[in-house]
Motif scaffolding. Structure first.
Motif, mmCIF file in Angstrom:
data_model
loop_
_atom_site.group_PDB
_atom_site.id
_atom_site.type_symbol
_atom_site.label_atom_id
_atom_site.label_comp_id
_atom_site.label_asym_id
_atom_site.label_seq_id
_atom_site.Cartn_x
_atom_site.Cartn_y
_atom_site.Cartn_z
ATOM 1 N N LEU A 74 9.019 -0.714 12.819
ATOM 2 C CA LEU A 74 9.911 -0.947 11.656
ATOM 3 C C LEU A 74 9.600 0.300 10.364
ATOM 4 C CD1 LEU A 74 11.853 -4.241 12.785
ATOM 5 C CD2 LEU A 74 12.855 -1.561 12.982
ATOM 6 N N GLY A 75 8.519 -0.025 10.187
ATOM 7 C CA GLY A 75 7.818 -0.122 8.774
ATOM 8 C C GLY A 75 7.561 1.865 8.638
ATOM 9 N N ASN A 76 7.713 1.559 7.094
ATOM 10 C CA ASN A 76 6.571 2.278 6.857
ATOM 11 C C ASN A 76 5.330 2.717 5.984
ATOM 12 O OD1 ASN A 76 6.817 5.650 5.720
ATOM 13 N ND2 ASN A 76 7.623 5.251 3.793
ATOM 14 N N HIS A 77 3.916 3.477 7.215
ATOM 15 C CA HIS A 77 3.158 2.846 6.457
ATOM 16 C C HIS A 77 1.893 3.781 4.970
ATOM 17 C CE1 HIS A 77 2.057 -0.880 9.521
ATOM 18 N NE2 HIS A 77 3.200 -0.668 9.628
ATOM 19 N N THR A 78 1.173 2.801 4.686
ATOM 20 C CA THR A 78 0.194 3.893 3.783
ATOM 21 C C THR A 78 -0.723 3.730 4.004
ATOM 22 O OG1 THR A 78 1.763 2.562 2.192
ATOM 23 C CG2 THR A 78 -0.348 3.544 1.741
ATOM 24 N N PHE A 79 -1.468 5.333 4.239
ATOM 25 C CA PHE A 79 -2.664 5.799 4.712
ATOM 26 C C PHE A 79 -3.564 6.092 3.462
ATOM 27 C CE2 PHE A 79 -2.813 5.457 9.554
ATOM 28 C CZ PHE A 79 -1.687 4.817 9.642
ATOM 29 N N LEU A 80 -5.188 5.652 3.062
ATOM 30 C CA LEU A 80 -5.703 6.008 2.345
ATOM 31 C C LEU A 80 -6.654 6.453 3.787
ATOM 32 C CD1 LEU A 80 -7.083 6.024 -0.272
ATOM 33 C CD2 LEU A 80 -7.768 3.899 0.329
ATOM 34 N N ASN A 81 -6.616 8.302 2.667
ATOM 35 C CA ASN A 81 -8.590 9.058 4.121
ATOM 36 C C ASN A 81 -8.053 8.285 5.389
ATOM 37 O OD1 ASN A 81 -9.010 9.927 1.451
ATOM 38 N ND2 ASN A 81 -10.872 7.973 0.553
ATOM 39 N N GLY A 82 -6.886 8.602 5.559
ATOM 40 C CA GLY A 82 -6.624 8.500 7.286
ATOM 41 C C GLY A 82 -6.822 6.931 7.733
ATOM 42 N N GLU A 83 -6.664 5.895 7.026
ATOM 43 C CA GLU A 83 -6.642 4.499 7.251
ATOM 44 C C GLU A 83 -5.389 3.566 6.945
ATOM 45 O OE1 GLU A 83 -8.909 0.674 6.709
ATOM 46 O OE2 GLU A 83 -9.805 2.077 6.470
ATOM 47 N N ASP A 84 -5.410 2.877 7.936
ATOM 48 C CA ASP A 84 -3.741 1.791 7.405
ATOM 49 C C ASP A 84 -4.364 0.947 6.829
ATOM 50 O OD1 ASP A 84 -1.551 1.044 7.856
ATOM 51 O OD2 ASP A 84 -1.171 1.145 9.567
ATOM 52 N N VAL A 85 -3.496 1.319 5.303
ATOM 53 C CA VAL A 85 -3.974 0.307 4.488
ATOM 54 C C VAL A 85 -2.797 -0.375 3.912
ATOM 55 C CG1 VAL A 85 -6.206 1.751 3.799
ATOM 56 C CG2 VAL A 85 -4.342 2.210 2.954
ATOM 57 N N GLU A 86 -1.641 -0.882 4.926
ATOM 58 C CA GLU A 86 -0.598 -0.974 4.344
ATOM 59 C C GLU A 86 -1.109 -2.841 3.897
ATOM 60 O OE1 GLU A 86 2.203 0.554 3.839
ATOM 61 O OE2 GLU A 86 2.750 -1.542 2.872
ATOM 62 N N GLU A 87 -1.885 -3.567 5.006
ATOM 63 C CA GLU A 87 -1.800 -4.810 4.036
ATOM 64 C C GLU A 87 -2.781 -5.393 2.954
ATOM 65 O OE1 GLU A 87 -3.237 -8.057 6.826
ATOM 66 O OE2 GLU A 87 -1.294 -6.965 7.975
ATOM 67 N N ALA A 88 -4.303 -4.193 3.517
ATOM 68 C CA ALA A 88 -4.571 -4.254 2.716
ATOM 69 C C ALA A 88 -4.554 -3.975 0.576
ATOM 70 C CB ALA A 88 -6.449 -3.455 2.723
ATOM 71 N N ILE A 89 -3.739 -2.735 0.769
ATOM 72 C CA ILE A 89 -2.899 -2.881 -1.071
ATOM 73 C C ILE A 89 -1.639 -3.566 -1.335
ATOM 74 C CG2 ILE A 89 -3.400 -0.331 -0.338
ATOM 75 C CD1 ILE A 89 -0.138 0.003 -0.105
ATOM 76 N N ARG A 90 -1.530 -4.830 -0.424
ATOM 77 C CA ARG A 90 -1.276 -5.450 -0.731
ATOM 78 C C ARG A 90 -1.412 -7.329 -1.213
ATOM 79 N NH1 ARG A 90 3.381 -2.435 -1.555
ATOM 80 N NH2 ARG A 90 3.390 -1.005 0.339
ATOM 81 N N GLN A 91 -2.499 -7.368 -1.413
ATOM 82 C CA GLN A 91 -3.701 -8.512 -1.302
ATOM 83 C C GLN A 91 -3.929 -8.835 -3.447
ATOM 84 O OE1 GLN A 91 -5.498 -10.611 0.858
ATOM 85 N NE2 GLN A 91 -4.525 -9.166 2.629
ATOM 86 N N MET A 92 -3.913 -9.925 -3.437
ATOM 87 C CA MET A 92 -3.931 -10.089 -4.935
ATOM 88 C C MET A 92 -4.655 -9.050 -5.681
ATOM 89 S SD MET A 92 -1.210 -11.478 -6.437
ATOM 90 C CE MET A 92 -1.523 -13.210 -7.907
ATOM 91 N N GLU A 93 -6.408 -9.094 -4.908
ATOM 92 C CA GLU A 93 -6.871 -8.270 -5.544
ATOM 93 C C GLU A 93 -6.641 -6.845 -6.523
ATOM 94 O OE1 GLU A 93 -10.624 -6.892 -3.996
ATOM 95 O OE2 GLU A 93 -12.254 -7.214 -6.219
ATOM 96 N N VAL A 94 -5.794 -6.762 -5.565
ATOM 97 C CA VAL A 94 -5.253 -5.170 -5.526
ATOM 98 C C VAL A 94 -3.987 -4.685 -6.546
ATOM 99 C CG1 VAL A 94 -4.349 -3.119 -4.600
ATOM 100 C CG2 VAL A 94 -5.817 -3.854 -4.149
ATOM 101 N N SER A 95 -3.353 -6.004 -6.377
ATOM 102 C CA SER A 95 -1.686 -6.294 -7.609
ATOM 103 C C SER A 95 -2.736 -6.453 -8.903
ATOM 104 C CB SER A 95 -1.335 -7.558 -6.909
ATOM 105 O OG SER A 95 -0.461 -7.055 -6.009
ATOM 106 N N GLU A 96 -4.147 -7.245 -9.151
ATOM 107 C CA GLU A 96 -4.214 -7.462 -10.363
ATOM 108 C C GLU A 96 -5.167 -6.266 -10.806
ATOM 109 O OE1 GLU A 96 -5.218 -12.813 -9.439
ATOM 110 O OE2 GLU A 96 -6.944 -11.293 -9.554
#
Ligand code: DC
Length: 232
Positions: A74-96
C-alpha cells in the motif's frame, strides 16, 4: 480532463504526507515525498560517517547517492542506492540531522533537479517545504498545510510509539521546534507559503475531512485548467 501538478507544503508533522498520499490515490496521481529524499541523503551521510556540517564532504558524496521510489503493497517506499530504506529514514537520528543537511545548497540543487523531472508529465502530488515556491512555482494547485504545534507533536509522538520507537514526548517536541526553526530560517529556499497557496489548517480536522477539502480544491483546479485550455 487536463492533468495538473499539486504542491503541498508545510511544517514538519502537519500531516502533509497523509494528505498527499490520499489525494494522489483519489486522483490516480503519483505521490512523491520530497522530505524522504533529504532523509535518504542524511541516512547515507550517517552510514558513511560523513559529518552533515561539513558542506564540502557532503557535496562530494552527492554523486554516490541515487534515490528512487517504488510502490510496495500500500505504500510508496524510498530506495537509497537500490536498498529499501523506508523505515531507516524515519529514525530519530535521521530526523535530528536532516534539517542541517537540507540547508546545504548543493543538496537542494540535486534534489530539486530530480523533483522537477518527476513532475514533467504532471499527474503528481508532491509534498515538502519548497514545492510551491521553488520546485513547481507553476503548480496548478498549492496547499499550505498548518496545524497547532502541540497537536503536531502529539501526532508525531503517537506515530513513533506505534512504530515501536522508544522516544520521549519532550524530545519529539524539541525536534519539531528545532526543525521548524531551521526550515524557515535557512537562506536557500526557506519554508514559506507561496503567495498563491491555499492555507488548510487541519488542527481540528480528521484525515477524512482534510482529504475531502483537498479533493474539492483539486477538482476546482482541474476544472479551471480544463476551461482555460478550452478557451485558448
Ligand atoms: O517532511 P519531512 O519531515 O520528512 O522532511 C524532512 C526534512 O527535509 C525537513 O526537516 C526539511 C527537509 N525538507 C526540505 O528542506 N525541503 C523539502 N521539500 C522537503 C523536506
Amino acid at each position: 480532463m487536463k492533468k495538473i501538478v499539486i504542491a503541498i507544503d508545510g511544517y514538519s508533522s502537519c500531516g502533509k504526507s497523509t494528505l498527499a498520499k490520499g489525494l494522489a490515490a483519489a486522483l490516480s496521481y503519483a505521490y512523491i515525498d520530497s522530505g524522504a529524499m533529504y532523509r535518504a541523503v542524511t541516512l547515507y551521510l550517517l552510514q558513511h560517517n560523513i559529518d552533515p556540517a561539513d558542506e564540502e564532504a557532503v557535496e562530494s558524496a552527492l554523486p554516490y547517492i541515487t534515490i528512487h521510489f517504488e510502490n510496495i503493497g500500500l505504500g510508496n517506499h524510498t530506495f537509497l542506492n537500490g536498498e529499501d530504506v523506508e523505515e531507516a529514514i524515519r529514525q530519530m537520528e535521521v530526523s535530528e540531522n536532516v534539517s542541517q543537511v537540507s540547508v546545504i545548497s548543493a543538496v537542494r540543487r540535486a534534489m530539486v533537479k530530480q523533483q522537477k523531472a518527476m513532475g514533467r508529465r504532471k499527474s503528481i502530488v508532491m509534498d515538502g517545504r519548497d514545492i510551491g515556491t521553488v520546485v513547481f512555482p507553476e503548480a496548478e494547485l498549492k496547499i499550505f498545510l498548518t496545524a497547532d504545534p502541540e497537536v503536531r507533536a502529539e501526532r508525531r509522538y503517537k506515530e513513533l510509539v506505534e512504530k515501536g520507537v522508544d522516544v520521549a514526548m519532550e524530545a519529539v517536541r524539541r525536534n519539531l521546534a528545532e526543525r521548524d526553526r531551521i526550515d524557515s530560517m535557512r537562506s536557500d529556499s526557506p519554508l514559506r507559503q507561496a503567495e498563491d497557496a491555499i492555507v488548510l489548517d487541519n488542527t481540528h480536522l480528521t484525515h477524512e475531512e482534510q482529504l475531502e477539502k483537498a479533493i474539492q480544491l483539486a477538482e476546482a483546479a482541474l476544472l479551471q485548467t480544463t476551461n482555460q485550455s478550452v478557451s485558448l
